[in-house]
Structures are given as structure tokens and as C-alpha cells.
Enzyme design. Structure first.
Site, PDB file in Angstrom:
ATOM      1  N   LYS A  32      42.904  37.953  28.957  1.00 53.92           N
ATOM      2  CA  LYS A  32      43.055  38.299  29.855  1.00 53.92           C
ATOM      3  C   LYS A  32      43.657  38.167  31.167  1.00 53.92           C
ATOM      4  O   LYS A  32      43.957  38.682  32.735  1.00 53.92           O
ATOM      5  CB  LYS A  32      41.767  39.593  30.006  1.00 53.92           C
ATOM      6  N   SER A  33      42.437  36.831  31.649  1.00 51.07           N
ATOM      7  CA  SER A  33      42.824  35.812  33.045  1.00 51.07           C
ATOM      8  C   SER A  33      44.308  35.808  33.139  1.00 51.07           C
ATOM      9  O   SER A  33      44.849  35.815  34.571  1.00 51.07           O
ATOM     10  CB  SER A  33      41.990  34.983  33.006  1.00 51.07           C
ATOM     11  N   GLY A 104      37.296  43.104  38.678  1.00 56.78           N
ATOM     12  CA  GLY A 104      37.032  42.404  39.722  1.00 56.78           C
ATOM     13  C   GLY A 104      38.329  41.099  39.456  1.00 56.78           C
ATOM     14  O   GLY A 104      38.300  41.375  40.835  1.00 56.78           O
ATOM     15  N   ARG A 132      30.125  45.605  43.030  1.00 55.36           N
ATOM     16  CA  ARG A 132      30.130  44.412  42.933  1.00 55.36           C
ATOM     17  C   ARG A 132      30.265  43.697  43.702  1.00 55.36           C
ATOM     18  O   ARG A 132      30.364  44.434  44.697  1.00 55.36           O
ATOM     19  CB  ARG A 132      30.745  43.783  41.936  1.00 55.36           C
ATOM     20  N   GLN A 178      37.801  33.705  40.819  1.00 54.73           N
ATOM     21  CA  GLN A 178      38.361  35.062  41.173  1.00 54.73           C
ATOM     22  C   GLN A 178      38.304  34.490  42.242  1.00 54.73           C
ATOM     23  O   GLN A 178      39.183  34.970  43.173  1.00 54.73           O
ATOM     24  CB  GLN A 178      37.344  35.519  40.460  1.00 54.73           C
ATOM     25  N   ASP A 323      31.776  34.291  30.238  1.00 58.98           N
ATOM     26  CA  ASP A 323      31.467  35.755  28.916  1.00 58.98           C
ATOM     27  C   ASP A 323      31.543  35.604  28.364  1.00 58.98           C
ATOM     28  O   ASP A 323      31.634  37.062  27.994  1.00 58.98           O
ATOM     29  CB  ASP A 323      33.316  35.918  29.924  1.00 58.98           C
ATOM     30  N   ARG A 354      24.032  41.376  33.389  1.00 50.87           N
ATOM     31  CA  ARG A 354      24.335  40.912  32.135  1.00 50.87           C
ATOM     32  C   ARG A 354      22.770  40.086  31.190  1.00 50.87           C
ATOM     33  O   ARG A 354      23.039  40.432  30.014  1.00 50.87           O
ATOM     34  CB  ARG A 354      25.179  39.833  31.374  1.00 50.87           C
ATOM     35  N   ARG A 396      32.045  43.520  26.574  1.00 52.12           N
ATOM     36  CA  ARG A 396      31.497  42.581  26.353  1.00 52.12           C
ATOM     37  C   ARG A 396      29.775  42.635  25.902  1.00 52.12           C
ATOM     38  O   ARG A 396      29.556  41.992  24.884  1.00 52.12           O
ATOM     39  CB  ARG A 396      31.505  40.898  27.678  1.00 52.12           C
TER      40      ARG A 396
HETATM   41  C1  S3P Z   1      37.869  35.871  35.909  1.00 48.68           C
HETATM   42  C2  S3P Z   1      36.857  34.953  36.159  1.00 48.68           C
HETATM   43  C3  S3P Z   1      35.678  34.399  36.367  1.00 48.68           C
HETATM   44  C4  S3P Z   1      35.195  35.742  34.505  1.00 48.68           C
HETATM   45  C5  S3P Z   1      36.177  37.122  34.785  1.00 48.68           C
HETATM   46  C6  S3P Z   1      37.537  36.483  34.793  1.00 48.68           C
HETATM   47  C7  S3P Z   1      38.739  35.564  36.072  1.00 48.68           C
HETATM   48  O1  S3P Z   1      34.962  35.582  36.843  1.00 48.68           O
HETATM   49  O2  S3P Z   1      34.027  36.105  34.514  1.00 48.68           O
HETATM   50  O3  S3P Z   1      36.003  38.013  33.633  1.00 48.68           O
HETATM   51  O4  S3P Z   1      40.052  35.681  35.306  1.00 48.68           O
HETATM   52  O5  S3P Z   1      39.124  34.934  37.194  1.00 48.68           O
HETATM   53  P1  S3P Z   1      34.285  34.904  38.106  1.00 48.68           P
HETATM   54  O6  S3P Z   1      35.192  34.376  38.960  1.00 48.68           O
HETATM   55  O7  S3P Z   1      33.743  35.619  39.363  1.00 48.68           O
HETATM   56  O8  S3P Z   1      33.075  33.400  37.699  1.00 48.68           O
END
Ligand code: S3P
Length: 436
Positions: A32-33, A104, A132, A178, A323, A354, A396
Site C-alpha cells: 500500500k505505501s 491518511g 485524525r 507520512q 501497522d 488501535r 487492520r
Molecule cells: C505510512 C506510514 C505510517 C503507517 C501507515 C502508512 C506511509 O504512518 O502507519 O499505514 O505509507 O507512509 P505514520 O507516518 O503516521 O507513522
């Protein structure tokens, strides 16, 4: 084949029987990322990029839809996604809001790009996303000259054209990929160099995929970015998602006589925390066919039933397996010794709180769980043979307690199971494929 009981209300509640054995081979959707980043980087780069094995989850679809509204042509074929990127500051002003759904990553990374454009955009999201925290990106982007207003640091974000967009030196106050990525994407739009300093490592896909200069210093890792790093079109292969694999890993480890092969899983070092930790817990997980000669390394995982023991997670490990903590706590329930989680207050700001969600669901088992501001602790055996769990609308949490249901003597039920579509719409079919 794993049996699945009849639904109560359409698909609101899913019921699962205990699984007897996990066996066979699985190929899971793209990470996903990496998929979000592949889409955004391709959208920025002027010309045609091709993405193979992109995630089919709703979150990545949200990124695609937002980018389409910004004038990016995205064509989804059977085996690849073709993106016609726009080039430096050439996105089109969107008509209407950019709806980021539950994602997010979409809001935060896109905000970095949009802060540097010459038009106004408004980003909204679903109920969960609208609660959030966005201060973490608004503050640094404002320091760069971004003109962002919000609803008390929550969505909707209104991003206006910036008069004077400039680079910053920014030490991340929170270990967040992020936030880091939002600043790096914004930094691509400045002539001079932006420096991001990270004291606790978080996932490193953005700096790797943009091939940014990084330096490990006593103060932490410094990442440098400027307009000279602005991307060119390219092809991406997205390895399968290690976070999605996590549910099948734990199910295989804890089901007797099981052996599962998961193909082409992302083995990026900043995402291996979960596997490394499980190995410390005595999990039998091996790698095969590892390909390290790519930007994002990958390989096959072979997982075999194992007897686990709980081992504390250190503060530094947390961002590397953040995660996976809900499913790690399910594994912890079947492992010898106390499960004691600290330093994980970031879990409170995910798709659900969570910590609250895991504690609530574990208490459905009549076990003693102590909730802490930054974690939870339990040292108890299962006292019941079946239970009803709640997803809290969080994919999740839904997948973690589906796994737990399939490990319980008389199975279990998960309310709001449907939210698994956020990262893995085919979760049920995959379970049926490898579970007996
Ligand atoms: C992600 C970073 C993480 C992770 C999220 C995806 C990303 O969040 O929990 O599921 O793709 O950069 P944070 O940056 O808030 O830690």
C-alpha cells in the site's frame, strides 16, 4: 477449504470456524505505501510511467481518484497501471473536493505536493480520517510557506496557492513516514535544498523511490531534497504488502502442521520489523528467491507452525512494525510469557484508536488486559472458546481478529468485517484458498 458460516446481516458480521491447517501458496496485493508513492511520483513526472502489481485496496484507489481530479490520466489494465504525469507545477485545479476516503497517506502526502501548486484545493475524508491529526503536516508545510487552513488541525484542509514557497531544515518531532514524505514532496518544488532530520527511522520508500541523498549522522538520518530531484517518468514493480502478509504469517505460525509460501513480499529493511521480531519469538520464517537488485527488494516467505514466546518490543522497533501491532498482539496471546507493549502511543492516531480497539477485543476473551497511554499488557490464557469482536471500522483490527477467530476452538465473529477492503479486498478468498 476454510469454512465460513452464514452472515448475520448481509456482510456486517462475518463468522469464522476454527481453521485446521494452513497450506499452499499465496500471492498478495502490492504494498500500500509503495503503491501510493508510485502513483504520486508518476503523477508528478511529465510523461508515461507504468506501475506493475499496484495495491487493489480502497486507499490506493482514493489516491488515484484525487490525482485524476488534478488532471492526471490513469489507465488501469489487467496487469498494470499507466500514468500520464503532468510535470513540474502543472497539475490542473480540481473541480470540487479531493476526497481521500479512509486514507491518511493520501491526505498527508498529497498535501505536500498541493501546498506548492498555484491553485486552491480542498481535501476531505471519511469520518475516521476527519478525526485524525493533521497538525503534524500543517506546521512544517506552513513553515515552507504553504497556505493551509483546517478545522482545528483536522480535515477538511483548504490549501491555497503559496506566495513564497521555500525550503526548510526540519527535525521530525514524531517518527512518521507520512510527515517525512509530505515535506520531501513539498521540497521537490523548491530551488534550494530542504533537509529533513529523522532521529527514529520510519519507512524509507519516499527517499528510495526518489533516489534522494541521505546521510547518517549523530543527530540522526538527514535526507536532502530540492527541485533537482524532481522525478522523471519510470516503471515501478510494487512487491506484495508485508503488512497484508502479516495476517497469513500469524495464522500459519499458530495453526498446527501448517506451511505457507507467500510470493514476492516486500523485504524493504524499514518494514522488516515484524518478521525480525517474530523470529526473536522463535517463529519459523525463511526467505527464498530474494531480489535485492531493485529499489524495493522482495522475496518469497516460507512460514511454518511454531511455538512462540513473547519478547519485549523496543522503542526503536515500534515505527518499523507499527501497522503490525494488532496482529502481533494476537500472536502474543498464544505465546509463552507476558505481552507488554510500551512506546506505541502513535497507535491511538491510526484508522481507529488501535490501543483501545485491541484492548476492547482482548477483553471479549475475559482476559485481564491493562490499558496504558502508550500500550497494553496481558499475561493470560484464552478462557473462552468463542467470542464476538469489533472492527471499529479499521481494516487492520478486522483482519487481526479474523485471524484470532480462526484460532479459537469454536471460531468467532467479526462485526464490520467489510472494512478489510481498505487494504485487501480479497482477504476472504485468500483465507479460503490456503485454509482447511
Ligand atoms: C505510512 C506510514 C505510517 C503507517 C501507515 C502508512 C506511509 O504512518 O502507519 O499505514 O505509507 O507512509 P505514520 O507516518 O503516521 O507513522
Amino acid at each position: 477449504m476454510a469454512s465460513r458460516k452464514k452472515n448475520y446481516f448481509q456482510t456486517m458480521i462475518e463468522s469464522f470456524d476454527k481453521i485446521k491447517k494452513v497450506e499452499g501458496e499465496l500471492t498478495l496485493p502490492g504494498d500500500k505505501s509503495i503503491s501510493h508513492r508510485a502513483l504520486m511520483i508518476s503523477a508528478m513526472a511529465e510523461g508515461k510511467s507504468v506501475i506493475f502489481n499496484i495495491s487493489n485496496g480502497e486507499d490506493v484507489k482514493s489516491t488515484g481518484k484525487c490525482l485524476s481530479k488534478l488532471g492526471v490520466e490513469i489507465t488501469d489494465t489487467d496487469d498494470k497501471v499507466i500514468v500520464k504525469g503532468v510535470g513540474f507545477k502543472k497539475f490542473a485545479a480540481p473541480t470540487g473536493e479531493l476526497f481521500a476516503g479512509n486514507s491518511g497517506t493520501t491526505v498527508r502526502l498529497l498535501s505536500g505536493i498541493l501546498s506548492a501548486q498555484n491553485f486552491q484545493s480542498v481535501i476531505t475524508g471519511d469520518n475516521s480520517l476527519s478525526q485524525r491529526p493533521m497538525k503534524r503536516i500543517i506546521e512544517p508545510l506552513k513553515q515552507m510557506g504553504g497556505d493551509i487552513s483546517s478545522n482545528d488541525f483536522k480535515l477538511p484542509l483548504i490549501i491555497k496557492p503559496s506566495i513564497n514557497f521555500k525550503p526548510i531544515n526540519y527535525k521530525l518531532p514524531v517518527a512518521s513516514a507520512q510527515v517525512k514524505s509530505a515535506i520531501l514532496f513539498a521540497g521537490l518544488h523548491c530551488e534550494d535544498e530542504t533537509k529533513v532530520i529523522e532521529t527514529i527511522p520510519s519507512r524509507n520508500h519516499t527517499e528510495k523511490m526518489l533516489n534522494l541523498k541521505t546521510e547518517n549522522t549523530e543527530a540522526g538520518k538527514i535526507i536532502y531534497v530540492s527541485k533537482t530531484d524532481y522525478p522523471q517518468p519510470s516503471d515501478f514493480f510494487v512487491p506484495s504488502d508485508i503488512s497484508t502478509s502479516a495476517y497469513f504469517i500469524v495464522l500459519s505460525l499458530l495453526t498446527p502442521n501448517s506451511s505457507l509460501l507467500i510470493k514476492n513480499v516486500s523485504l524493504n529493511e524499514s518494514r522488516l520489523g515484524f518478521i525480525n521480531h517474530l523470529r526473536k519469538m522463535c517463529a519459523k520464517i525463511d526467505f527464498e528467491n530474494v531480489n535485492k537488485n531493485t529499489i524495493e527488494p522482495y522475496g518469497d516467505l516460507i512460514v511454518k507452525s511454531s511455538k512462540l514466546k513473547n519478547v519485549p518490543v523496543s522503542k526503536k522497533e515500534i515505527p518499523n512494525l507499527i501497522d503490525e501491532i494488532p496482529i502481533l498482539s494476537v500472536a502474543g496471546l498464544f505465546a509463552e510469557g507476558e505481552f507488554n507493549l510500551n512506546n506505541a502511543s502513535e497507535l491511538r492516531y491510526k484508522e481507529s484508536d488501535r490501543i483501545k480497539a485491541v484492548v476492547y477485543n482482548l477483553r471479549r476473551l475475559n482476559i485481564d488486559v491493562e490499558e496504558k497511554p502508550d500500550g497494553f499488557i496481558f499475561d493470560d490464557n484464552l478462557k473462552v472458546n468463542t467470542a464476538d469482536f469489533e472492527s471499529f471500522g479499521d481494516h487492520r483490527i478486522a483482519m487481526s481478529f479474523t485471524v484470532l477467530s480462526m484460532l479459537m476452538k469454536d471460531g468467532g465473529r467479526v462485526e464490520g468485517f467489510n472494512c478489510v477492503r481498505i487494504s485487501n479486498p480479497d482477504f476472504m478468498e485468500q483465507i479460503q484458498k490456503v485454509g482447511e
